[in-house]
Motif scaffolding. Structure first.
Motif, PDB file in Angstrom:
ATOM      1  N   PRO A   1       0.811  -1.231   0.000  1.00 19.24           N
ATOM      2  CA  PRO A   1       0.000   0.000   0.000  1.00 19.24           C
ATOM      3  C   PRO A   1       0.837   1.270   0.000  1.00 19.24           C
ATOM      4  O   PRO A   1       0.478   2.257  -0.636  1.00 19.24           O
ATOM      5  CB  PRO A   1      -0.831  -0.143   1.274  1.00 19.24           C
ATOM      6  N   SER A   2       1.978   1.261   0.718  1.00 17.87           N
ATOM      7  CA  SER A   2       2.811   2.460   0.798  1.00 17.87           C
ATOM      8  C   SER A   2       3.398   2.821  -0.564  1.00 17.87           C
ATOM      9  O   SER A   2       3.708   3.987  -0.822  1.00 17.87           O
ATOM     10  CB  SER A   2       3.941   2.262   1.820  1.00 17.87           C
TER      11      SER A   2
ATOM     12  N   LEU B   1       1.784   1.844  -3.625  1.00 22.72           N
ATOM     13  CA  LEU B   1       0.646   2.168  -4.487  1.00 22.72           C
ATOM     14  C   LEU B   1       0.101   3.558  -4.205  1.00 22.72           C
ATOM     15  O   LEU B   1      -0.455   4.207  -5.101  1.00 22.72           O
ATOM     16  CB  LEU B   1      -0.447   1.109  -4.314  1.00 22.72           C
ATOM     17  N   GLU B   2       0.272   4.048  -2.974  1.00 19.35           N
ATOM     18  CA  GLU B   2      -0.174   5.397  -2.649  1.00 19.35           C
ATOM     19  C   GLU B   2       0.626   6.462  -3.395  1.00 19.35           C
ATOM     20  O   GLU B   2       0.157   7.591  -3.575  1.00 19.35           O
ATOM     21  CB  GLU B   2      -0.057   5.642  -1.141  1.00 19.35           C
TER      22      GLU B   2
ATOM     23  N   HIS C   1      -4.307   1.604 -10.527  1.00 22.24           N
ATOM     24  CA  HIS C   1      -4.236   0.283  -9.889  1.00 22.24           C
ATOM     25  C   HIS C   1      -5.600  -0.407  -9.840  1.00 22.24           C
ATOM     26  O   HIS C   1      -5.743  -1.557 -10.292  1.00 22.24           O
ATOM     27  CB  HIS C   1      -3.674   0.436  -8.472  1.00 22.24           C
ATOM     28  N   ASP C   2      -6.601   0.279  -9.331  1.00 18.98           N
ATOM     29  CA  ASP C   2      -7.921  -0.343  -9.180  1.00 18.98           C
ATOM     30  C   ASP C   2      -8.509  -0.744 -10.523  1.00 18.98           C
ATOM     31  O   ASP C   2      -9.143  -1.802 -10.649  1.00 18.98           O
ATOM     32  CB  ASP C   2      -8.876   0.614  -8.454  1.00 18.98           C
TER      33      ASP C   2
ATOM     34  N   TYR D   1      -0.412  -9.110  -8.954  1.00 19.34           N
ATOM     35  CA  TYR D   1      -0.724  -8.417  -7.712  1.00 19.34           C
ATOM     36  C   TYR D   1      -1.117  -9.392  -6.613  1.00 19.34           C
ATOM     37  O   TYR D   1      -0.561  -9.359  -5.506  1.00 19.34           O
ATOM     38  CB  TYR D   1      -1.849  -7.407  -7.935  1.00 19.34           C
TER      39      TYR D   1
END
Length: 208
Positions: free
Chosen positions: A160-161, A163-164, A183-184, A197
């Motif tokens: 997550p760090s 992808l943010e 990403h989504d 992923y």
């Protein structure tokens, strides 16, 4: 494929067909020295010189002040380990940085890039040798540093760090770009990305 792609940007070699443009300008029409002055690169295998920690960071912008160099070192978490050395920033890192650990070498090269303050930053698995705790801290640094600049991040890490930090993902397979997007969206539209992923998430969950 990924590394070849980003090597085209600083003109380590030119494409056999097509053009690469920055702000609409063909990079072949720009002086290579001026072009590379706008680019910072942090690689998986950091390039360090047999010199002190201080001088290796200063190489990013030789005219920088001592305060600017120390600030770049602080932001890249170099301070956390260099202050434990008897000679501090005057510690000689050895040939190719051999007296430092892999994570320490990557932090020094990241400090060099921060000092350089480039318009374009290339991160090639730039935190692959750093422990998880330090990696999260560096991603916090990058979250601030990437503002108002273009960053190309080559990574297999999908935490997550990371992808943010990302506004667009480019998926490559067998040397070709097969999809781009958020990403989504790619989780829904690109089977290759979705498989990579969830496989990575599964590995990281098992490791934890």
């Amino acid at each position: 494929g990924k590394l070849t792609l980003v090597h085209l940007l600083p003109r380590l070699f030119d494409p056999s067909e097509g053009t690469i443009r920055i702000d609409g300008i063909d990079i072949r029409d720009v002086d290579p020295v001026e072009l590379r002055d706008q680019i910072g690169i942090v690689t998986q295998e950091p390039l360090l010189f047999d010199d002190t920690v201080f001088e290796n960071i200063r190489f990013g912008r030789p005219e920088a002040s001592r305060d600017e160099i120390f600030e770049a070192a602080r932001r890249a978490l170099v301070t956390e380990f260099v202050e434990q050395f008897p000679d501090g920033y005057d510690t000689v890192v050895g040939e190719h940085g051999g007296r430092l650990s892999g994570g320490q070498r990557q932090r020094v090269t990241l400090a060099r890039a921060i000092l350089r303050d480039p318009a374009i930053l290339i991160l090639d698995e730039a935190t692959s040798s750093i422990d998880a705790s330090s990696e999260d801290k560096i991603h916090e640094v990058l979250r601030e540093f990437v503002q108002s600049r273009t960053v190309l991040m080559i990574t297999h890490l999908m935490a997550p760090s990371v992808l943010e930090l990302v506004t667009r993902v480019v998926v490559m397979d067998s040397g070709r770009i097969i999809a781009t997007g958020r990403h989504d969206d790619l989780l829904q539209s690109c089977p290759t990305y979705r498989q990579a992923y969830y496989a990575r998430v599964h590995v990281e969950t098992d490791a934890a």
